[in-house]
Scaffold this motif. Structure first.
Motif, PDB file in Angstrom:
ATOM      1  N   GLY A 131     -86.324 -65.146  -6.450  1.00 51.78           N
ATOM      2  CA  GLY A 131     -85.926 -64.963  -5.047  1.00 51.78           C
ATOM      3  C   GLY A 131     -84.993 -63.777  -4.871  1.00 51.78           C
ATOM      4  N   ARG A 132     -84.021 -63.656  -5.769  1.00 44.74           N
ATOM      5  CA  ARG A 132     -83.073 -62.537  -5.648  1.00 44.74           C
ATOM      6  C   ARG A 132     -83.775 -61.205  -5.907  1.00 44.74           C
ATOM      7  N   HIS A 133     -84.824 -61.239  -6.732  1.00 41.82           N
ATOM      8  CA  HIS A 133     -85.646 -60.047  -6.944  1.00 41.82           C
ATOM      9  C   HIS A 133     -86.338 -59.666  -5.636  1.00 41.82           C
ATOM     10  N   ASP A 134     -86.977 -60.656  -5.034  1.00 38.06           N
ATOM     11  CA  ASP A 134     -87.690 -60.400  -3.771  1.00 38.06           C
ATOM     12  C   ASP A 134     -86.722 -59.881  -2.708  1.00 38.06           C
ATOM     13  N   ASP A 135     -85.499 -60.436  -2.707  1.00 39.52           N
ATOM     14  CA  ASP A 135     -84.493 -60.061  -1.696  1.00 39.52           C
ATOM     15  C   ASP A 135     -84.208 -58.564  -1.670  1.00 39.52           C
ATOM     16  N   VAL A 136     -84.300 -57.921  -2.851  1.00 34.43           N
ATOM     17  CA  VAL A 136     -83.960 -56.495  -2.894  1.00 34.43           C
ATOM     18  C   VAL A 136     -85.208 -55.616  -2.991  1.00 34.43           C
ATOM     19  N   SER A 164     -84.156 -69.338  -8.799  1.00 33.91           N
ATOM     20  CA  SER A 164     -83.984 -68.669  -7.500  1.00 33.91           C
ATOM     21  C   SER A 164     -85.278 -68.785  -6.683  1.00 33.91           C
ATOM     22  N   ARG A 166     -87.419 -70.039  -3.621  1.00 32.69           N
ATOM     23  CA  ARG A 166     -87.054 -70.189  -2.206  1.00 32.69           C
ATOM     24  C   ARG A 166     -88.083 -70.970  -1.390  1.00 32.69           C
ATOM     25  N   HIS A 167     -89.328 -71.053  -1.891  1.00 31.48           N
ATOM     26  CA  HIS A 167     -90.386 -71.702  -1.103  1.00 31.48           C
ATOM     27  C   HIS A 167     -91.528 -72.150  -2.029  1.00 31.48           C
ATOM     28  N   HIS A 170     -93.651 -69.698  -4.246  1.00 30.88           N
ATOM     29  CA  HIS A 170     -93.090 -69.279  -5.534  1.00 30.88           C
ATOM     30  C   HIS A 170     -93.574 -70.231  -6.638  1.00 30.88           C
TER      31      HIS A 170
END
Ligand code: G3P
Length: 217
Positions: A131-136, A164, A166-167, A170
């Motif tokens: 998730g944190r990867h996708d965030d950036v 991480s 999120r849904h 994933h």
């Protein structure tokens, strides 16, 4: 595929454990803060709620202090898994702890080469944060794909623990790639079971059943 829940909320953990679908728990300092409870007390309680590994993270950043904290944490219960950050000190501590038979989850992994090092250090689990990867703006699932390929190339036994999350998509993608474990917040795990057509279908079946006037006894 193993399902871990990513929370320090004991009510949620007990509820999910009762489904028989929960294989373990992951916590981190932020989740401990959110629980509002003392770290050692809550980890010990969680360890009594599930049979599988319960990840509890050290907060020291140097090797010696990590080992001191790990000693305190692993004394809590047999199913404690010491969580260490993916740094050189963390990897060194990982090697030492796993050689002593302690389970280790290496966390904060953001590259496939970091995951390679964790496997070389004998980690039980590697936690790439999708998730944190996708965030950036990066593709978190590509990272899982790369790690799977590398671990399979060398028959590493380190389990890929997708974190991480999120849904539900994933989790779908992680399962298609062949990740060993996902850890997800309680709401995401519960969402896996839901489908609007299931709800609608059940509603229709129950309405028709009521018209029969029968009971099952
Ligand atoms: O426990 C580590 C990881 O799952 C954290 O997730 O949502 O804070 O990026 P998140």
């Amino acid at each position: 595929m193993k399902f871990f829940v990513d929370t320090a909320d004991v009510a949620d953990i007990a509820d999910l454990a009762a489904t028989g679908l929960l294989d373990g728990v992951t916590t981190n300092p932020s989740l401990i803060h959110k629980s509002g409870r003392p770290f050692l007390e809550v980890v010990k309680e969680i360890c009594g709620l599930v049979e599988g590994p319960v990840s509890a993270e050290v907060v020291a950043t140097d090797y010696e202090s990590m080992l001191r904290e790990a000693d305190v944490v692993r004394a809590l219960a047999d199913n404690v898994c010491v969580k260490l950050p993916l740094t050189l000190d963390g990897l060194k501590a990982c090697r030492k702890l796993t050689s002593e038979g302690t389970q280790v989850n290496v966390t904060l992994c953001f590259s496939a080469t970091q995951a390679l090092l964790a496997a070389k250090a004998g980690a039980t689990f590697i936690s790439p944060f999708v998730g944190r990867h996708d965030d950036v703006g990066f593709d978190g699932m590509q990272l899982i794909d790369d790690i799977r390929l590398i671990y399979d190339n060398y028959d590493y036994e380190t389990q890929i623990l997708v974190a991480s999350v999120r849904h539900p998509v994933h989790i779908l993608e992680a399962a298609k790639i062949g990740a060993d474990v996902v850890t997800a917040p309680p709401a995401v795990l519960r969402a896996l079971a839901r489908h609007p057509l299931t709800d609608r279908g059940l509603e229709l079946f129950l309405a028709d059943w009521a018209k029969t006037g029968q009971t099952i006894a």
